[in-house]
Design a protein around this motif. Structure first.
Motif, PDB file in Angstrom:
ATOM      1  N   GLN A  42       5.060   9.169  -6.782  1.00  0.00           N
ATOM      2  CA  GLN A  42       6.185  10.065  -7.010  1.00  0.00           C
ATOM      3  C   GLN A  42       6.917   9.701  -8.307  1.00  0.00           C
ATOM      4  OE1 GLN A  42       8.338   9.586  -3.397  1.00  0.00           O
ATOM      5  NE2 GLN A  42       6.993  10.913  -2.194  1.00  0.00           N
ATOM      6  N   LEU A  43       7.052   8.406  -8.583  1.00  0.00           N
ATOM      7  CA  LEU A  43       7.698   7.983  -9.831  1.00  0.00           C
ATOM      8  C   LEU A  43       6.856   8.398 -11.042  1.00  0.00           C
ATOM      9  CD1 LEU A  43       8.974   4.426  -8.825  1.00  0.00           C
ATOM     10  CD2 LEU A  43      10.330   6.517  -9.109  1.00  0.00           C
ATOM     11  N   PHE A  44       5.542   8.300 -10.899  1.00  0.00           N
ATOM     12  CA  PHE A  44       4.668   8.753 -11.992  1.00  0.00           C
ATOM     13  C   PHE A  44       4.838  10.256 -12.219  1.00  0.00           C
ATOM     14  CE2 PHE A  44       0.563  10.476 -13.412  1.00  0.00           C
ATOM     15  CZ  PHE A  44       0.422   9.798 -14.613  1.00  0.00           C
TER      16      PHE A  44
ATOM     17  N   THR B 249       8.047  10.921 -14.041  1.00  0.00           N
ATOM     18  CA  THR B 249       7.921  10.639 -15.476  1.00  0.00           C
ATOM     19  C   THR B 249       7.250  11.794 -16.209  1.00  0.00           C
ATOM     20  OG1 THR B 249       7.753   8.272 -14.983  1.00  0.00           O
ATOM     21  CG2 THR B 249       7.030   8.998 -17.163  1.00  0.00           C
ATOM     22  N   MET B 250       6.159  12.294 -15.655  1.00  0.00           N
ATOM     23  CA  MET B 250       5.414  13.376 -16.307  1.00  0.00           C
ATOM     24  C   MET B 250       6.248  14.653 -16.386  1.00  0.00           C
ATOM     25  SD  MET B 250       2.581  11.977 -17.146  1.00  0.00           S
ATOM     26  CE  MET B 250       1.632  13.428 -17.595  1.00  0.00           C
ATOM     27  N   ILE B 251       6.911  15.009 -15.267  1.00  0.00           N
ATOM     28  CA  ILE B 251       7.706  16.240 -15.274  1.00  0.00           C
ATOM     29  C   ILE B 251       8.890  16.108 -16.227  1.00  0.00           C
ATOM     30  CG2 ILE B 251       9.075  17.805 -13.839  1.00  0.00           C
ATOM     31  CD1 ILE B 251       7.337  16.994 -11.474  1.00  0.00           C
ATOM     32  N   SER B 252       9.513  14.916 -16.270  1.00  0.00           N
ATOM     33  CA  SER B 252      10.660  14.706 -17.165  1.00  0.00           C
ATOM     34  C   SER B 252      10.246  14.861 -18.621  1.00  0.00           C
ATOM     35  CB  SER B 252      11.256  13.308 -16.932  1.00  0.00           C
ATOM     36  OG  SER B 252      11.706  13.162 -15.614  1.00  0.00           O
ATOM     37  N   GLU B 253       9.116  14.261 -18.998  1.00  0.00           N
ATOM     38  CA  GLU B 253       8.649  14.380 -20.377  1.00  0.00           C
ATOM     39  C   GLU B 253       8.342  15.825 -20.733  1.00  0.00           C
ATOM     40  OE1 GLU B 253       5.358  11.775 -20.671  1.00  0.00           O
ATOM     41  OE2 GLU B 253       6.571   9.938 -20.764  1.00  0.00           O
ATOM     42  N   ALA B 254       7.748  16.555 -19.753  1.00  0.00           N
ATOM     43  CA  ALA B 254       7.417  17.961 -20.027  1.00  0.00           C
ATOM     44  C   ALA B 254       8.674  18.811 -20.164  1.00  0.00           C
ATOM     45  CB  ALA B 254       6.532  18.508 -18.906  1.00  0.00           C
ATOM     46  N   SER B 255       9.680  18.525 -19.344  1.00  0.00           N
ATOM     47  CA  SER B 255      10.912  19.331 -19.414  1.00  0.00           C
ATOM     48  C   SER B 255      11.676  19.072 -20.709  1.00  0.00           C
ATOM     49  CB  SER B 255      11.800  19.019 -18.199  1.00  0.00           C
ATOM     50  OG  SER B 255      12.179  17.646 -18.203  1.00  0.00           O
ATOM     51  N   ILE B 256      11.629  17.839 -21.221  1.00  0.00           N
ATOM     52  CA  ILE B 256      12.301  17.523 -22.496  1.00  0.00           C
ATOM     53  C   ILE B 256      11.704  18.363 -23.619  1.00  0.00           C
ATOM     54  CG2 ILE B 256      12.613  15.722 -24.228  1.00  0.00           C
ATOM     55  CD1 ILE B 256      12.826  13.713 -21.926  1.00  0.00           C
TER      56      ILE B 256
ATOM     57  N   ALA C 199      11.797  15.648  -6.416  1.00  0.00           N
ATOM     58  CA  ALA C 199      10.908  14.493  -6.334  1.00  0.00           C
ATOM     59  C   ALA C 199      11.696  13.187  -6.230  1.00  0.00           C
ATOM     60  CB  ALA C 199       9.984  14.466  -7.561  1.00  0.00           C
ATOM     61  N   ALA C 200      12.835  13.108  -6.955  1.00  0.00           N
ATOM     62  CA  ALA C 200      13.664  11.899  -6.886  1.00  0.00           C
ATOM     63  C   ALA C 200      14.241  11.709  -5.480  1.00  0.00           C
ATOM     64  CB  ALA C 200      14.789  11.982  -7.916  1.00  0.00           C
TER      65      ALA C 200
ATOM     66  N   ARG D 292       0.838  -1.211   0.000  1.00  0.00           N
ATOM     67  CA  ARG D 292       0.000   0.000   0.000  1.00  0.00           C
ATOM     68  C   ARG D 292       0.869   1.256   0.000  1.00  0.00           C
ATOM     69  NH1 ARG D 292      -2.948  -3.020   3.852  1.00  0.00           N
ATOM     70  NH2 ARG D 292      -1.969  -1.805   5.526  1.00  0.00           N
ATOM     71  N   ASP D 293       1.948   1.229   0.834  1.00  0.00           N
ATOM     72  CA  ASP D 293       2.821   2.402   0.896  1.00  0.00           C
ATOM     73  C   ASP D 293       3.522   2.638  -0.434  1.00  0.00           C
ATOM     74  OD1 ASP D 293       2.104   2.789   3.498  1.00  0.00           O
ATOM     75  OD2 ASP D 293       3.876   1.812   4.357  1.00  0.00           O
ATOM     76  N   LEU D 294       3.949   1.556  -1.085  1.00  0.00           N
ATOM     77  CA  LEU D 294       4.586   1.702  -2.392  1.00  0.00           C
ATOM     78  C   LEU D 294       3.625   2.312  -3.404  1.00  0.00           C
ATOM     79  CD1 LEU D 294       6.613  -1.625  -2.659  1.00  0.00           C
ATOM     80  CD2 LEU D 294       7.562   0.686  -2.630  1.00  0.00           C
ATOM     81  N   HIS D 295       2.387   1.868  -3.339  1.00  0.00           N
ATOM     82  CA  HIS D 295       1.391   2.384  -4.291  1.00  0.00           C
ATOM     83  C   HIS D 295       1.038   3.829  -3.980  1.00  0.00           C
ATOM     84  CE1 HIS D 295      -2.719   3.136  -5.804  1.00  0.00           C
ATOM     85  NE2 HIS D 295      -2.297   2.434  -6.857  1.00  0.00           N
ATOM     86  N   ASP D 296       0.860   4.135  -2.688  1.00  0.00           N
ATOM     87  CA  ASP D 296       0.392   5.472  -2.304  1.00  0.00           C
ATOM     88  C   ASP D 296       1.493   6.523  -2.367  1.00  0.00           C
ATOM     89  OD1 ASP D 296      -2.046   4.340  -1.842  1.00  0.00           O
ATOM     90  OD2 ASP D 296      -1.742   4.113   0.326  1.00  0.00           O
ATOM     91  N   ALA D 297       2.739   6.142  -2.121  1.00  0.00           N
ATOM     92  CA  ALA D 297       3.801   7.141  -2.028  1.00  0.00           C
ATOM     93  C   ALA D 297       4.782   7.044  -3.193  1.00  0.00           C
ATOM     94  CB  ALA D 297       4.549   6.968  -0.697  1.00  0.00           C
ATOM     95  N   VAL D 298       5.553   5.971  -3.224  1.00  0.00           N
ATOM     96  CA  VAL D 298       6.644   5.891  -4.185  1.00  0.00           C
ATOM     97  C   VAL D 298       6.143   5.817  -5.616  1.00  0.00           C
ATOM     98  CG1 VAL D 298       8.694   4.571  -4.851  1.00  0.00           C
ATOM     99  CG2 VAL D 298       8.083   4.773  -2.438  1.00  0.00           C
ATOM    100  N   SER D 299       5.128   4.999  -5.868  1.00  0.00           N
ATOM    101  CA  SER D 299       4.656   4.865  -7.254  1.00  0.00           C
ATOM    102  C   SER D 299       4.097   6.184  -7.778  1.00  0.00           C
ATOM    103  CB  SER D 299       3.595   3.760  -7.331  1.00  0.00           C
ATOM    104  OG  SER D 299       2.458   4.104  -6.563  1.00  0.00           O
TER     105      SER D 299
END
Length: 350
Positions: free
Chosen positions: A168-170, A173-180, A200-201, A159-166
């Motif tokens: 943040q990783l999502f 991904t979104m911010i990285s694509e936007a910055s590119i 975020a990392a 649950r913690d992986l889904h609620d927090a880390v996953s």
């Protein structure tokens, strides 16, 4: 000097001297009254005063002898033995007892108190054994519940992986694509977004370390106490820059319950040091002396006020360590000086 003259020996001497003084005054009064009223030929003023002075001198010598060599010495020896036994009890040495010499083994009140204290020590020793036996049973129950706890912990971590880390990783991904996409059009915005990616990392990395911290072993899992603590220290060295120094005597020969409790106490104390102490050096010393196990843990961190900071989060961990020590019939003492460090001293009868 004041404490010395307030001992039972000097109290007894003062009592004798006070009685001597009153008796001398009474004798002097009676003899002078007889001399004045009857005026016998065999009684003279010189004889009255000479008799009174000799009586006072002999009584003074007897008072000193009684206080230092006779009754006073016996009373002082018995009371010192009782005081020493009480001190041993307060330090957890319940196998101590009083054995008076035959010359002092009289059926008086002090001897009865000494025998009662010996019986109390035997009862306390039996209670310690009962506490340790209950701790063994508790360890068995803990092992039975371990499998269910592992399943529950896996679900919680998922649950913690889904609620927090996953999440943040999502977001990464979104911010990285936007910055590119913004590198050529708007470099300033792209730089700002990359800073958000780095933040975020770092946050995701912190969350992962916290989750991995919960996954570290909470039982010895068949290892000895020495091996289990060394494994724990090696793991913590990889996660921090603290200089750990461990001193554990080999062949401690402890019961399984004591090893489990001591391991959990050390684990909790090191966890508190990592999270709150900001320490550079930590020293763990575990050894067995006579029939007691000693555990010393100290750090050179920022310390805290043990009295006024009792309501902080660290107090829960300290409370847990104290309860584990007392479950084994031991004592738990913590000393901490702000900006100098914290010292934990534990004594457990074996």
């Amino acid at each position: 000097m004041k404490n010395r003259f307030s001992s039972i020996r000097y109290i007894l001497i003062r009592s004798h001297l006070y009685n001597m003084f009153l008796t001398s005054i009474l004798l002097l009064t009676i003899l002078l009254s007889v001399y004045v009223l009857v005026e016998p030929e065999w009684l003279s003023v010189q004889g009255i005063f000479l008799f009174t002075i000799l009586y006072a001198l002999i009584a003074f010598i007897i008072s000193l002898y009684t206080g230092f060599k006779d009754i006073g010495n016996i009373l002082k020896t018995k009371l010192d033995s009782i005081s020493l036994l009480i001190t041993q009890f307060s330090n957890g040495n319940y196998d101590s007892s009083i054995q008076f010499p035959k010359s002092m083994d009289q059926e008086d009140e002090i001897t009865r108190i000494a025998k009662d204290l010996n019986e109390l020590g035997n009862k306390l020793q039996n209670q310690v054994k009962s506490l340790q036996r209950m701790a063994d049973e508790k360890a068995d129950f803990a092992k039975s519940a371990h499998k269910a706890a592992v399943i529950e912990e896996r679900q919680r971590i998922a649950r913690d992986l889904h609620d927090a880390v996953s999440q943040q990783l999502f977001a990464l991904t979104m911010i990285s694509e936007a910055s590119i996409k913004q590198f050529e059009k708007n470099p300033v915005l792209a730089k700002k977004q990359m800073k958000e990616v780095a933040t975020a990392a770092l946050q995701a990395q912190t969350e992962m370390r916290a989750l991995l911290l919960h996954l570290r072993p909470v039982h010895l899992s068949g290892d000895t106490l020495e091996k289990g603590i060394h494994k724990l220290i090696e793991e913590l060295k990889q996660k921090s820059s603290i200089d750990f120094k461990v001193s554990i005597k080999e062949e401690l020969k402890l019961s399984e319950a004591i090893e489990e409790h001591v391991f959990r106490i050390v684990q909790e104390s090191l966890s508190n040091i990592l999270r709150h102490a900001n320490a550079n050096k930590v020293h763990v010393d575990i050894f067995k002396k006579s029939k007691e196990l000693f555990v010393h843990i100290q750090d050179d961190g920022k310390g805290f006020d043990v009295v006024n900071d009792a309501e902080k989060k660290t107090s829960y961990g300290l409370k847990t360590m104290r309860e584990r020590s007392e479950e084994l019939g031991g004592t738990f003492v913590i000393r901490s000086i702000p900006d100098e460090g914290t010292y934990i001293d534990i004594r457990i009868p074996c």
